[in-house]
Structures are given as structure tokens and as C-alpha cells.
Design a protein around this motif. Structure first.
Motif, PDB file in Angstrom:
ATOM      1  N   UNK A  37       4.483   6.802   2.138  1.00  0.00           N
ATOM      2  CA  UNK A  37       5.430   7.804   1.652  1.00  0.00           C
ATOM      3  C   UNK A  37       6.221   6.945   0.818  1.00  0.00           C
ATOM      4  N   UNK A  38       6.272   6.134   0.186  1.00  0.00           N
ATOM      5  CA  UNK A  38       7.552   5.415  -0.539  1.00  0.00           C
ATOM      6  C   UNK A  38       6.884   4.701  -1.792  1.00  0.00           C
ATOM      7  N   UNK A  55       8.316  10.752 -11.689  1.00  0.00           N
ATOM      8  CA  UNK A  55       7.501  10.054 -10.704  1.00  0.00           C
ATOM      9  C   UNK A  55       8.377   9.068  -9.705  1.00  0.00           C
ATOM     10  N   UNK A  56       9.440   8.684  -9.982  1.00  0.00           N
ATOM     11  CA  UNK A  56      10.548   7.933  -9.210  1.00  0.00           C
ATOM     12  C   UNK A  56       9.835   6.719  -9.212  1.00  0.00           C
ATOM     13  N   UNK A  73      -0.543  10.497 -10.627  1.00  0.00           N
ATOM     14  CA  UNK A  73       0.778  10.024 -10.297  1.00  0.00           C
ATOM     15  C   UNK A  73       0.828  10.148  -8.640  1.00  0.00           C
ATOM     16  N   UNK A  74       1.808   9.650  -8.142  1.00  0.00           N
ATOM     17  CA  UNK A  74       1.746   9.385  -6.432  1.00  0.00           C
ATOM     18  C   UNK A  74       2.798  10.520  -5.996  1.00  0.00           C
ATOM     19  N   UNK A  75       1.934  11.503  -5.371  1.00  0.00           N
ATOM     20  CA  UNK A  75       2.718  12.888  -4.912  1.00  0.00           C
ATOM     21  C   UNK A  75       3.661  12.583  -4.033  1.00  0.00           C
ATOM     22  N   UNK A  76       3.692  11.401  -3.325  1.00  0.00           N
ATOM     23  CA  UNK A  76       4.830  11.050  -2.237  1.00  0.00           C
ATOM     24  C   UNK A  76       6.208  11.017  -2.925  1.00  0.00           C
ATOM     25  N   UNK A  77       6.096  10.482  -4.253  1.00  0.00           N
ATOM     26  CA  UNK A  77       7.384  10.434  -4.714  1.00  0.00           C
ATOM     27  C   UNK A  77       7.736  11.274  -5.959  1.00  0.00           C
TER      28      UNK A  77
END
Length: 349
Positions: A37-38, A55-56, A73-77
């Protein structure tokens, strides 16, 4: 408020300002795999086919530059910055998949207390990587160096960031392992845990009222399932009916009372089979259930306890209209051998 559209299903969820896509999906009951989650593990990577998102900060090892160009993309960020974001995910892959079990993970007993006449509760903290699991699964605990066979015990808490496991273990007559836990195992001892096992888990996409039935330490997986559902903001009614022989066998009542006060959609009843007492129902499940739930045709049912109790629950709920595909059961005597899901239901790590 942005809208996340999942293709090819076309289903959508609302994403509140400041929430990540992962948070929005989880609030709506979808089980997008994730780990850190990071932005570091890449487990929540999906392709975004339209819309804009921030995206962070994420690691290149989790999301390469080439993958970014392809729209992943990474959905946690990831946070939407357009009114609508379309992602390729959310049909078959939205269903829960299980984590591959681990063997002999080292834990320390950080607390041990008696919670009922025959039940002790252990709190176990991992020394290394936590065991990953879904609420409702179980682990095995034993001590081969002292000829204590491994036995299966359900985890009674949903996953926590520190990996702590809570086990509620009833003393069984002639039960070598349960007697060792009750009489010998002490706070501060090291133990080895294997798991998690079993397929008695909640489907986050369930959108029906839920009825949970438990007896004895069958309450453990039911507690984990209920707490996980309430934590993620499940909106449909969640009811629990707990069967115990007497008040001395009742435990975790304080937690259930707290949930009832905090969550308007949660309620519970306790029925006693060997005594009558004010504030408690009296009688077995088959007797009390029709008075509480005359129609269960739209409920999802979870039942856990001894095989005899589970059989009685299944018979009772079917009499009240429950559908076979919405009935989930866990009979404790049948789970002494670790049950691992097939490859199609395991996450690829």
C-alpha cells in the motif's frame, strides 16, 4: 467525487476526494490484490484506459517507465484527477484469491488469557514477515520437539499491519495440543505457525444481508469475518447468532456489543442451550432461528462450529429459504488437515 469504471464489466464505484483508487474499490467491496500500500510491491498494478490520475511516489521496480507509457498504474497510490477513470479490472479478477500458505513461521506468544470456561485466547506476534490471510482462514499450531501434533485453529481477528494473530482455543478432552496450549504454553514462548489455510472466507463483492451462526470456538472465524466487513463499511445488515451451552461458555460479548453500538447495521443474539437467563435466548439454532429470521431467501449465510452444529444450521436456514450458493460453512473436525485452495484461487507471488 470521481467515478472509477471497471471494464469490461462496466461496473463503477465512487471515489471520494483524497482517496486512492484502491481505497475506493475496497470501500465498494472489491478485492484488488495489494500488499505494501505504498507503491513498492506492484501487486495492485492495473491498466488505466482513460482518464487522468496522479500516480504519486512509487518505485520504478514496482512500476517501470515502460509500463507507465502503456497506461499501467499502481492503484494503492493513484488518485483520480479527472471526473472519470476507466481501468481494466473488476470481473473475475475482483473475486478474492488466497495467499499461498507458509510453513513454520516464527511467532512469540505476547498474551494469553482465559476468555470462557474452556477457552483461552492467544495473541501471537510474528518475528519475521507476517502470515497473509483472509478473515475466516485458519493456521496450524503444535510443537514437534515435544511431540505436540499440529492442530488447526481459526484466526479470530482480521489482518493487522503488525501481523498479529489472535487464536481462541478450547480445551478438548484428550486433546494433546489444546491441553498443551492451556497448561504449558506461556507468554513469551516461541511457537511456529503454518498457514493460512481454508476457503471459508467472505466475498467482498457480496451485496446481500449477512447472517453469521457460530457455536463454541466457531465464533473465532465469524468474529474475523464480521469485523472485516464492518471495517470496510459494509452497508447491508449483518446479524450474528451465537449458540452456547451456558453463560460460562459465552465470550467476546463485549466486542459484539461495541459493534452493535458503533454500527447501525450490526446486531447479535446469544442463545443458551442448557440454561435460561435474562437477556439471552433459549434453545438450539433450529428452534430460535425461525422466530428471528422467517425468510432467509436473500441472505448470505456463514456457519462455523462442530459438524453437528453446522449440519443443524444448514438444515434450519434451508427450511427458511436460504439458497445453496449463499451458504458457507466451516465444520471444525473436518479441518484438521490443512486445506489449500487450488492454483486458480491462489495469488501468484
Amino acid at each position: 467525487m470521481a467515478r472509477i469504471v471497471m471494464q469490461p464489466s462496466g461496473k463503477s464505484v465512487e471515489c471520494a476526494y483524497g482517496d486512492t483508487v484502491l481505497m475506493a474499490l475496497e470501500k465498494a467491496g472489491y478485492a484488488l490484490p495489494n500488499n505494501c500500500r505504498a507503491g513498492a510491491c506492484g501487486e495492485c498494478k492495473v491498466k488505466v484506459t482513460s482518464g487522468q490520475f496522479d500516480q504519486g511516489m512509487v518505485l520504478d521496480m514496482a512500476l517501470s517507465q515502460d509500463e507507465r507509457k502503456q497506461g499501467y498504474g499502481l492503484m494503492c497510490m493513484a488518485k483520480p484527477i479527472s471526473d472519470e477513470l476507466t481501468i481494466e479490472w473488476g470481473t473475475e479478477d475482483a473475486k478474492p484469491k488466497l495467499f499461498p500458505p507458509r510453513e513454520d513461521a516464527l511467532f512469540v506468544v505476547i498474551d494469553k488469557k482465559s476468555v470462557a470456561a474452556r477457552v483461552v485466547e492467544l495473541r501471537l506476534r510474528p518475528v519475521g514477515q507476517p502470515i497473509r490471510y483472509w478473515p475466516g482462514q485458519y493456521v496450524t499450531l503444535g510443537n514437534p520437539r515435544e511431540n505436540i501434533p499440529a492442530r488447526a485453529y481459526s484466526i479470530s481477528n482480521p489482518p493487522r499491519p503488525d501481523g498479529e494473530l489472535v487464536l481462541q482455543i478450547a480445551r478438548a478432552e484428550d486433546g494433546v495440543t489444546s491441553n498443551w496450549v492451556h497448561d504449558t504454553l506461556q507468554i513469551g514462548d516461541n511457537v511456529k505457525i503454518s498457514g493460512a489455510y481454508g476457503t471459508f472466507i467472505g466475498d467482498p463483492s457480496v451485496d446481500t444481508p449477512v447472517l453469521c451462526l457460530a457455536a463454541g470456538t466457531g465464533l473465532a472465524p465469524i468474529l474475523a469475518l464480521a469485523e472485516a466487513a464492518l471495517r470496510r463499511g459494509f452497508k447491508k445488515p449483518v446479524a450474528m447468532v451465537v449458540s452456547a451451552r451456558s453463560r460460562a461458555d459465552v465470550y467476546s460479548q463485549g466486542m459484539m456489543a461495541w459493534w452493535r453500538t458503533k454500527h447501525r447495521n450490526f446486531d447479535y443474539k446469544i442463545t443458551l442451550t442448557r440454561e435460561e437467563a435474562e437477556g439471552y435466548l433459549a434453545g438450539r439454532i433450529g428452534t430460535v432461528l425461525p422466530k428471528l429470521f422467517p425468510d432467509l431467501s436473500k441472505h448470505t449465510i456463514f456457519a462455523a462450529g462442530s459438524p453437528e452444529f453446522v449440519d443443524a444450521c444448514v438444515a434450519a436456514v434451508k427450511q427458511l429459504g436460504a439458497k445453496d450458493e449463499l451458504i458457507h460453512v466451516e465444520g471444525f473436525f473436518a479441518q484438521q488437515q490443512p486445506v489449500v485452495a487450488d492454483d486458480d484461487h491462489l495469488l501468484k507471488l
